[in-house]
Design an enzyme around this catalytic site. Sequence first.
Site, short mmCIF file in Angstrom:
data_model
loop_
_atom_site.label_atom_id
_atom_site.label_comp_id
_atom_site.label_asym_id
_atom_site.label_seq_id
_atom_site.Cartn_x
_atom_site.Cartn_y
_atom_site.Cartn_z
N LEU A 14 0.84 -1.00 -0.07
CA LEU A 14 0.03 0.02 0.08
C LEU A 14 0.97 1.27 -0.05
CD1 LEU A 14 -2.99 -0.93 2.48
CD2 LEU A 14 -2.81 -0.94 0.02
N HIS A 15 1.51 1.44 -1.06
CA HIS A 15 2.14 2.84 -1.29
C HIS A 15 1.25 3.78 -1.52
CE1 HIS A 15 2.16 2.54 -5.72
NE2 HIS A 15 2.14 1.33 -5.68
N LEU A 16 1.72 5.16 -2.08
CA LEU A 16 0.76 6.32 -2.01
C LEU A 16 -0.28 6.22 -2.92
CD1 LEU A 16 0.55 8.96 -0.97
CD2 LEU A 16 2.01 9.94 -2.82
#
Length: 88
Positions: A14-16
């Site tokens: 769950l990156h940006l």
Amino acid sequence: MVSEKVTIKNPSGLHLRPAGILCNKAIMFQSLITFKSGINSVANAKSVLSVLGACVKCGDEIEFVCEGDDEVEALAAMVGAVRDGLGE
């Protein structure tokens, strides 16, 4: 209160970008939407900083917990978004 576990499939976790997609989906509902990851980590799904702070990686299992008037719809939307890959 309803809850369901789902596994993160995104290669980078769950990156940006997927965190933003997740938050945008969550704010569409009035219910309180959180998710548990790890042993004692609880994140507010409506806050990008909270989602990023959970440090969720590919293969991690998270458990969404929804509480409120539209909790069933909210849970289905959140789990569906994760299973669909959050835009990736």
